[in-house]
Design a protein around this motif. Sequence first.
Motif, PDB file in Angstrom:
ATOM      1  N   LYS A 155      33.934   5.385  72.415  1.00 30.60           N
ATOM      2  CA  LYS A 155      34.791   4.265  72.030  1.00 30.60           C
ATOM      3  C   LYS A 155      34.783   3.180  73.101  1.00 30.60           C
ATOM      4  O   LYS A 155      34.569   2.000  72.817  1.00 30.60           O
ATOM      5  CB  LYS A 155      36.235   4.760  71.809  1.00 30.60           C
ATOM      6  N   SER A 156      35.026   3.627  74.333  1.00 28.10           N
ATOM      7  CA  SER A 156      35.066   2.633  75.410  1.00 28.10           C
ATOM      8  C   SER A 156      33.723   1.949  75.556  1.00 28.10           C
ATOM      9  O   SER A 156      33.643   0.736  75.755  1.00 28.10           O
ATOM     10  CB  SER A 156      35.416   3.299  76.731  1.00 28.10           C
ATOM     11  N   THR A 157      32.674   2.721  75.494  1.00 24.21           N
ATOM     12  CA  THR A 157      31.349   2.140  75.661  1.00 24.21           C
ATOM     13  C   THR A 157      31.112   1.045  74.626  1.00 24.21           C
ATOM     14  O   THR A 157      30.618  -0.046  74.937  1.00 24.21           O
ATOM     15  CB  THR A 157      30.292   3.243  75.527  1.00 24.21           C
ATOM     16  N   PHE A 213      41.319  -3.978  73.194  1.00 21.17           N
ATOM     17  CA  PHE A 213      42.243  -3.124  73.959  1.00 21.17           C
ATOM     18  C   PHE A 213      41.601  -1.760  74.130  1.00 21.17           C
ATOM     19  O   PHE A 213      41.249  -1.116  73.137  1.00 21.17           O
ATOM     20  CB  PHE A 213      43.561  -2.945  73.208  1.00 21.17           C
ATOM     21  N   ASP A 214      41.434  -1.333  75.361  1.00 22.60           N
ATOM     22  CA  ASP A 214      40.880   0.004  75.585  1.00 22.60           C
ATOM     23  C   ASP A 214      41.980   0.921  76.096  1.00 22.60           C
ATOM     24  O   ASP A 214      42.306   0.921  77.279  1.00 22.60           O
ATOM     25  CB  ASP A 214      39.720  -0.065  76.590  1.00 22.60           C
ATOM     26  N   GLU A 215      42.553   1.689  75.162  1.00 16.85           N
ATOM     27  CA  GLU A 215      43.642   2.614  75.491  1.00 16.85           C
ATOM     28  C   GLU A 215      44.693   1.954  76.378  1.00 16.85           C
ATOM     29  O   GLU A 215      44.947   2.416  77.497  1.00 16.85           O
ATOM     30  CB  GLU A 215      43.071   3.853  76.188  1.00 16.85           C
ATOM     31  N   PRO A 216      45.319   0.916  75.893  1.00 19.87           N
ATOM     32  CA  PRO A 216      46.238   0.160  76.755  1.00 19.87           C
ATOM     33  C   PRO A 216      47.481   0.939  77.130  1.00 19.87           C
ATOM     34  O   PRO A 216      48.153   0.566  78.090  1.00 19.87           O
ATOM     35  CB  PRO A 216      46.606  -1.053  75.899  1.00 19.87           C
TER      36      PRO A 216
HETATM   37 MG    MG Z   1      37.592   5.488  77.037  1.00 21.71          MG
END
Ligand code: MG
Lengths: 511, 259, 714
Positions: B59-61, B179-182
Amino acid sequence: MSNTDQATLAATQSQRPPFYRDVTVVKWLAQVFTLLLVVFALFFLTTQALENLDRQGIEIKYDFLSIGLGSDLREGIDTDPDTAGRALWAGAVNTLRIAAGGIVAATILGVLIGVGRLSSNWIVSRMCSVFIETVRNIPLLVQIVFIWALVATFPDVELDQGPINGLLHVSNKGVSVPRVHIDDGFYQWLIFIAAGWLVGSFVKRRQERRHDATGRDTYPVLSFLAVLAVFGAVGWVAHPIFGWVGAIFDFIGDGFSSLTPVIVQVVLSLAALAAAAWWIRRFLARLRTPAGLMKLTDDDKFRIIFAGVGALAVIAFVLVGWPGLSSWIINSGTDLLGVIADKFGDGRTGRPIDIKAPDVEQVGRFPNPGPAGLNLTQGGAAVFFGVVLYTASFIAEIVRGGILAVPKGQTEAAQAVGLRRVTMLRRVILPQAFRVILPPLGNQYLNLTKNTSLAIAVGYSDFVQVGQIVYNQTGKTLEVISLWMLFYLACSLTISVVVNFFNIRMKIVER
Amino acid sequence: MSVSDATTALTEELAARDDMIVCEGVNKWFGDFQALDGITAVIKEREVVVVLGPSGSGKSTWIRCINRLEAHQEGRIVIDGVELTNDLRNIEKIRSEVGMVFQQFNLFPHLTVLDNIMLAPIWVRKKPKGEAEELARSLLERVGIPEQAEKYPGQLSGGQQQRVAIARALAMEPRIMLFDEPTSALDPEMIKEVLDVMKELATSGMTMMVVTHEMGFAREVADRVIFMEDGQIVETGTPEHFFTNPQEERTKLFLSQIL
Amino acid sequence: MTATMGDPAAGAGPVEPWDGERGPAQKPEEPSLSAGEWLGRNLFSSPVNSLLTVVFSLLVLLAVRGLLNFTFSEERTWRAVKTNMRFLFTHAYPQDQYARIWVCVGAIAVLSGLSVGLLARAGRGISMKKLSMNLMATGGVIALGIVLREPSAIVDDEGVALHRDASAAGGDSFVGWLDANAFAVLVVLVLANVALAVWFHLQGTYLRGGPEPRTAHGALVLVSVGVLIVQQYATGEVVRESFADAMSDRAWWWLAAALLAGAGAALWLGLGDARRRNTFVPAMYVFFVGAGVMVLSAWVYPWGHYGFLEGEFINEPGRTVAMTTKLPWTVMLVLLVATFELGRVLRAAGAGPKLRVPLNLLWVLTPFVLYWAVLRDPDLDWDHVLSTDLPMAVFFAAFGGLVVWFLAHPRIGEAGRVIAVVLVAVAALNWVAAYFGWYPMLQKARISFLLLAVVALLAHNFAGDRAQRMKLVAVWVATMAVFHWLVTLVNSPSTVDTPTDALIGGFGITLIVAVFTLLLAFPMGVLLALARTSKLPIFRVLSTAYIEVFRGVPLITVLFFFTLIFNLFLPDNMTLVDIAGATIGFSLFSAAYLAENVRGGLQAVRRGQYEASDAVGFTTVQRTLFIVLPQALRVSIPPLVGQVIATFKETSLLAIVGIFDFLRIADKVISAQSEFLGVKREGLLFVSFIYWIFAYNMSKHSQRLEKRLGVGER
Ligand SMILES: [Mg+2]
Ligand SMILES: Nc1ncnc2c1ncn2[C@@H]1O[C@H](COP(=O)(O)OP(=O)(O)OP(=O)(O)O)[C@@H](O)[C@H]1O
């Protein structure tokens, strides 16, 4: 699945940006430009130097090394060298001698003081910190000159004189202590020691395995030392049987000297090509995925091109830039092999190691320290004690920092699992402290080695001081300075390699 | 109206909007490990997409590829009509159009809150200082912490820091927010204040792509949920559809573990 | 020494930047221990510890005594140092121009006063407890020193110590016996100490029991000291005065010791424990009082008037120091105090943050201005200035200003890059042309073009509205003005005439070389560090090679290279004087080390900071300048200060390459004067002491800083 996820890009074409906006190209352009700038600047300086030298009718040549030197050295393996090269060699040995001795002494003193600073005894810790704060805040050179001036006030040399007559002599000529001589057969004896080391390691590993299997005490380290001692003892008498080793080196040396420069050039070029090819292969292998080779980005292509260009540059240098390189390699290689062969030569049957006490002899009008003992002249003593005290103060701080860096919890945890104090120190605390201590310690060793060059201020015949004598006599300043730098770079490199070796080993221990 | 009817209606409505993010066959490797595997997706204007998936699913990638914190290696990514390539100008443009909020806030610790927010508008958007400050203060107002303007990030709570981070991203007046796991680095009582800001942002019509484990937020705010695993998109759908009637086995397994 | 209350306002200043994150935990205050408890815990906690205490106390006493005897021995020629003070600090700087030196010192005093008053955190200062303890300790140490030092030798009219008749030495007095058996006696005493300690320890009374064991122990230590003192009457070959005479001769010292200890005791007794701890004096005031006492003593106490002027030795022991010494120092102190107070006033008025940048800029500029404009007193050729220098400066200011104005437009786009690249090409061409001799050009024009090209390349990073662009243009114009002015000064011959090619020698040259080295090396070090941590391989390789090579060779070889043969590498008719070559060598060498320190800081900047900067769209330059460097440099301040100290100490190597620096004057110059032939150790001790004061204070400061930044903590 909703149809919004259908791609809508098929109609368009992805466009390549113009080169001046392409991240990769701009990046590499900037780098290549900088590289060119550096190369141009160096080229500019060198051509200027060559031109200026040419105008003064001077050539850059190292043949002065085989020319005789008109003056004596104060001390070293050869105080009356035949050639400048020999003098520099004696100077190099002096530097290494003082550096090696200094490293050992500074480490011992530094560790003591560092631990002393952590002592719970107020006076001890205070004294140690006063020592550290005093010594490391005064320039080393000032200290060396001061010690020199202090030694000058010591009593004159006399025939029967102490403090411990026959073992330790202190006078305004310096300090004399017993000397360990490397004698005939030492190198043959070393072969025994090496063999002992191998067998010992094998035994040690076996004992360790037995310990792991049975849990009994098997004393692996002791066994190792015992094996080593046995081999050393046997070798002490049996070493002459290795007299034939010299012949082998002679043989290799003969083969080496019969090489032609072309072969060396070819070998060097092939090595450069092979290195580039190896690097590229490894690089590509990293990019290989289970799904096949990944598409090369522009950046990857640039790297590969650069590896190739680098190899070509090395080849050009070997073939065109400095054609004499290969004959130089052949000559010095042959010389080196000859020297080694000589060390192992037949008929070396004496004791490998000998110890002689210092003496005082009176040849002319005044008594002087004789050649038997290990003599530190006034300058040598100044440099030695200067670098040792100075470096020790830095090592002490490093040791203290390293010990403090081991969290208290480690001690408590070790005690909690019931380790004995010695085991705890050896297996838990020291490895961790050592990991923190080692890198800066290596830096200090490096600094110490470099700092011995301050000997020039007090006339100790180290590499730099001898170099100064040489260029004063021959006018070859540039060459001598280049030798200085090469010599110290080699020393630094050796020290960093050794420190790194231990560093990596420590990391494994840590795992 | 049945679930599938609702889906159809939404689909039609969405189809009429502009594409904001288009990914097509995006592949990315780290060494020989494939982190993204043929990602194909389109995110429309004003859409709020929540990306779910187990840890390490990429996901982050993916989200980081969208503003070029990572470069993808194959496939194409087009943001608001501008393709992400090696082109400097495109990268500049996309970065100033896409705001990003990180799990660890990543505020600049040596600057005050106000400077954190003003710095980029001044130096990237070339705004006059006064204007930038006005904007920064109004944004702080919007995220509910106008009184913290002069403090340093280290003096704020996690929730406040994350709200400053949102304000900092908004100060660039982006058209898309990532938003990455804010909320994952926050204590439970602070999560709500951040989610509220995000909800407000969603209702104001911002295009948002959100990686989160807050299922409540996904249900309530998301227009669409994308489920990823092993670098692939496994399932896509509206929240009701996704949470009540998932199609794929892997999705069901994932949901059974976290709900 | 009156108690000035620490001002409470200082604590409640503006929010301290960036400290909240690390919030220093206040250590709970431990109650003061009684003397007995303290001794028991720190010195006699176990038999081994007691042994260490005894042995080391004796060692300390021996060392102190040795140092005192050495320093105050009648055989020391301290007059050599006093006489050559001017030489030691400035070497052959002409005496009639000496006012220039004082102007420089004054300028530095003013700047220091302002900076410290304005910027330094007032902190809590020194607590009364610490102050009074330090005072008492100093008094005590002086008293101990008075007792420990051997009695003065009796000197004849010439000032030469009388020697003992060799046959009469020793004898069978108690003192003689002690002298002969001093070592044995000391060993017995130490063993007795140990035995006593072990005995008490086994009895279990040592720590728990009353004070008796420790009193007994202390008595033994005192006896040991006594032996040391008595023994010294018999040592040596010179005839010494009696103990009573010695003590009364040292009346001034007794007085000083009593005053200090008395002041400390008065403070201690006058305040209760709580007040002692919670009353603070600003550290600067303590310093001012100390300095004031010293300056005052120069006016009243007969330190003696010595000097070496125009080949004449001045030797007047009974007077106060020369007017040319005491007057300027008084002025300096007044300047320092006045500007410090001014700084405090400005700070209270809230001018601190605004004045920070100009003040730092002044600090950077000061060395250049002081060296080239004040000390060197250039003889400007006004025709040349008006016909060439001025027009050129104006041209570059105007032309560059236009370029900057244009390139900093927010929407300049690719056109800007093209212009910048063209300028870079022109700048590069100028240097290539210099190499091939295509067209002549003044070196400063080449450098100005280069500066302009760099600025043009960077301009788009700083683009902005009108006000912003005006600011950029102003900065450019100011830079050009200062740069061309300085170059003109450098190019003009100096009116000050000195025998060496360095303008000034002694400690002056030490300081100047150190300062210029750091000014040159710092930017280089930062660039090298950035290159070494860069993702771009060629930058990394180049920088790594540079750093490793310079760290791998000794400084002295680098210095020899730059002073002996660097001129060979320069184009025709260009030469560098030794001192400039040495400074370049120092800078290149220090840059490698500074780079390593900065690299440490760069590695401490978290990856998230880079990502966040990229995400908001900063360019690489902006990211580096605004985000990365401020954080990295802050972390690397302590090691950087360490490197500053190292560089300062390394300047002593100037002596080896033949420059008349501080060390060389003490080592070679003084000992060659007919009056002081062979007198070396005094000068060297003095030099060590001065170096030590500077280095020690810097390192203490850096330790405080480290603590404050929380860097050293894990
Ligand atoms: Mg991540
Ligand atoms: N810089 C990198 N180098 C190598 N592998 C990486 C790198 N970044 C991510 N990965 C790998 O890529 C995979 C996907 O990582 P990613 O961070 O995208 O997962 P995620 O879905 O965000 O997980 P999480 O929910 O834990 O944040 C992981 O297996 C991770 O180990």
